[in-house]
Design a protein around this motif. Structure first.
Motif, PDB file in Angstrom:
ATOM      1  N   LYS A  83     107.800 -43.484  -1.544  1.00 21.82           N
ATOM      2  CA  LYS A  83     107.419 -44.106  -0.279  1.00 21.82           C
ATOM      3  C   LYS A  83     106.106 -43.506   0.197  1.00 21.82           C
ATOM      4  O   LYS A  83     105.898 -42.294   0.147  1.00 21.82           O
ATOM      5  N   ALA A  84     105.224 -44.373   0.679  1.00 20.61           N
ATOM      6  CA  ALA A  84     103.880 -43.943   1.068  1.00 20.61           C
ATOM      7  C   ALA A  84     103.893 -43.391   2.491  1.00 20.61           C
ATOM      8  O   ALA A  84     103.342 -43.977   3.421  1.00 20.61           O
ATOM      9  N   ILE A  85     104.548 -42.250   2.647  1.00 15.28           N
ATOM     10  CA  ILE A  85     104.654 -41.622   3.968  1.00 15.28           C
ATOM     11  C   ILE A  85     103.372 -40.880   4.324  1.00 15.28           C
ATOM     12  O   ILE A  85     102.889 -40.935   5.446  1.00 15.28           O
ATOM     13  N   ASN A  86     102.809 -40.162   3.363  1.00 18.18           N
ATOM     14  CA  ASN A  86     101.593 -39.379   3.595  1.00 18.18           C
ATOM     15  C   ASN A  86     100.634 -39.600   2.427  1.00 18.18           C
ATOM     16  O   ASN A  86     100.500 -38.746   1.545  1.00 18.18           O
ATOM     17  N   ILE A 107     102.771 -48.255  -7.290  1.00 18.91           N
ATOM     18  CA  ILE A 107     103.810 -49.249  -7.029  1.00 18.91           C
ATOM     19  C   ILE A 107     104.408 -48.910  -5.667  1.00 18.91           C
ATOM     20  O   ILE A 107     105.421 -48.207  -5.561  1.00 18.91           O
ATOM     21  N   GLN A 108     103.756 -49.357  -4.625  1.00 17.49           N
ATOM     22  CA  GLN A 108     104.143 -49.012  -3.263  1.00 17.49           C
ATOM     23  C   GLN A 108     103.892 -50.196  -2.337  1.00 17.49           C
ATOM     24  O   GLN A 108     103.077 -51.078  -2.631  1.00 17.49           O
ATOM     25  N   ASN A 109     104.563 -50.170  -1.192  1.00 20.13           N
ATOM     26  CA  ASN A 109     104.230 -51.099  -0.124  1.00 20.13           C
ATOM     27  C   ASN A 109     102.901 -50.709   0.509  1.00 20.13           C
ATOM     28  O   ASN A 109     102.441 -49.578   0.395  1.00 20.13           O
ATOM     29  N   GLY A 110     102.314 -51.674   1.226  1.00 26.30           N
ATOM     30  CA  GLY A 110     101.170 -51.349   2.058  1.00 26.30           C
ATOM     31  C   GLY A 110      99.838 -51.761   1.468  1.00 26.30           C
ATOM     32  O   GLY A 110      99.742 -52.307   0.366  1.00 26.30           O
ATOM     33  N   MET A 280     108.984 -43.045   8.197  1.00 25.11           N
ATOM     34  CA  MET A 280     108.815 -44.441   7.794  1.00 25.11           C
ATOM     35  C   MET A 280     107.397 -44.689   7.267  1.00 25.11           C
ATOM     36  O   MET A 280     106.471 -43.958   7.590  1.00 25.11           O
ATOM     37  N   GLU A 281     107.256 -45.770   6.495  1.00 24.09           N
ATOM     38  CA  GLU A 281     105.971 -46.107   5.886  1.00 24.09           C
ATOM     39  C   GLU A 281     105.080 -46.887   6.858  1.00 24.09           C
ATOM     40  O   GLU A 281     104.539 -47.940   6.515  1.00 24.09           O
ATOM     41  N   ILE A 282     104.901 -46.364   8.047  1.00 23.73           N
ATOM     42  CA  ILE A 282     104.191 -47.160   9.045  1.00 23.73           C
ATOM     43  C   ILE A 282     102.677 -47.143   8.831  1.00 23.73           C
ATOM     44  O   ILE A 282     101.986 -48.097   9.197  1.00 23.73           O
TER      45      ILE A 282
END
Length: 325
Positions: A83-86, A107-110, A280-282
């Motif tokens: 997850k792309a948290i940081n 391979i990530q969201n965003g 979260m991946e905000i």
């Protein structure tokens, strides 16, 4: 590149475990995984996969480590499925295994995920993916995969120079590995359009389900304003993407409302993280578009409001240091 291909998969959550399963099915791949919260389970027992498309499987990666710093060799491919948290911190963590000939696969969201890697590894090939994969990890090392399964992949290119033949070779090689593993792969030239389309989808449903604690169906049925606000948010993200030079099509707001209704009571990964008080991946889903909106003068009040609200909620979680797989 030798016949054997050394691959590191960084982040063994549900989506990462699915791609680990696909990659380990290729005879020429030697797969190392970086696991955190499920390290002990995977190290001792391997990974169990129950897939609606592939059936039941059990496999042991070649190596299971807690950090890339445990490794001494450079890898052919480094796959970021965490997850792309940081995002800014990840390239430094991966530096021990990235050599001159290493290809980074995201391979990530965003959106904007590639930029920290390009700054850290200016001459390495970067492949970027949009994953439409449904998976969950109800217990450590056990993955449930639904019928949702498609990967779109392309090159992250430098605007100042065209991709080299070597970059195209790396793209073809990794796409072939996924195909050999038995998953659906589309190699596309317009990968940034695909990423922005998905971030418009995620910005709407991830943000709203997290803040309301409602599934998409209950949200859309909650009031006449729910549909119009969702459409406004999607249109704002599309406007930002276009201002960034991405040729997004018209009508995505209508398409996404129709698709969300067809999927029924959809709950999102961000909603699960919010309910469990996990980071979260905000930033890559809402923060990057919100910052680009301000930078480029795009009017995006709904996007920026939801981003501010989610930052406040996320601020109560992130300090706890919870894992980001």
């Amino acid at each position: 590149m030798s016949d054997r291909i050394d691959v590191l998969l960084y982040g063994l959550g549900a989506i990462g475990s699915f791609y680990a399963f696909i990659l380990q099915r290729c005879e020429r791949v030697r797969l190392t995984v970086v696991a955190r919260s499920n390290y002990e389970a995977v190290k001792s027992n391997g990974v169990f996969v129950n897939s609606a498309n592939h059936g039941q499987h059990h496999f042991h990666p070649y190596k299971v480590v807690k950090s890339p710093a445990e490794l001494t060799e450079k890898l052919d491919f480094v796959v970021c499925a965490h997850k792309a948290i940081n995002p800014e911190a990840t390239p430094a963590a991966l530096a021990p295994v990235v050599g001159d000939n290493t290809t980074v696969v995201i391979i990530q969201n965003g959106v904007g995920n590639e930029e920290p890697f390009r700054r850290a590894f200016p001459t390495n090939s970067i492949l970027t993916c949009v994953a439409w994969v449904g998976a969950s990890q109800p217990t450590p090392g056990t993955v449930h995969h639904t019928v949702a399964e498609n990967t779109q992949i392309g090159l992250f290119t430098n605007a100042l120079s065209p991709p080299s033949p070597e970059e195209h070779t790396r793209l073809a090689t990794f796409a072939a590995l996924l195909q050999e593993g038995g998953t659906n792969v589309d190699v596309v030239d317009d990968i940034q359009r695909r990423r922005w389309e998905k971030v418009a989808w995620n910005a709407a449903w991830n943000a709203i389900t997290s803040l309301t604690r409602m599934d998409t169906q209950d949200w859309l049925d909650s009031s006449p304003d729910a549909v119009s606000l969702s459409q406004r948010l999607i249109k704002e993200v599309v406007s930002v993407g276009r201002a960034c030079g991405v040729p997004l099509p018209d009508g995505l707001e209508e398409e996404f409302i129709t698709r969300a209704r067809a999927l029924g009571r959809m709950r999102t990964s961000m909603q699960y993280d919010c309910e469990n008080e996990r980071p979260m991946e905000i930033e890559v889903i809402l923060g990057y578009p919100a910052r680009k909106a301000r930078e480029l003068g795009v009017d995006a009040p709904v996007l920026q409001t939801l981003y501010a609200l989610l930052r406040a909620v996320d601020g109560r979680f992130a300090a706890g240091g919870v894992g980001s797989e």
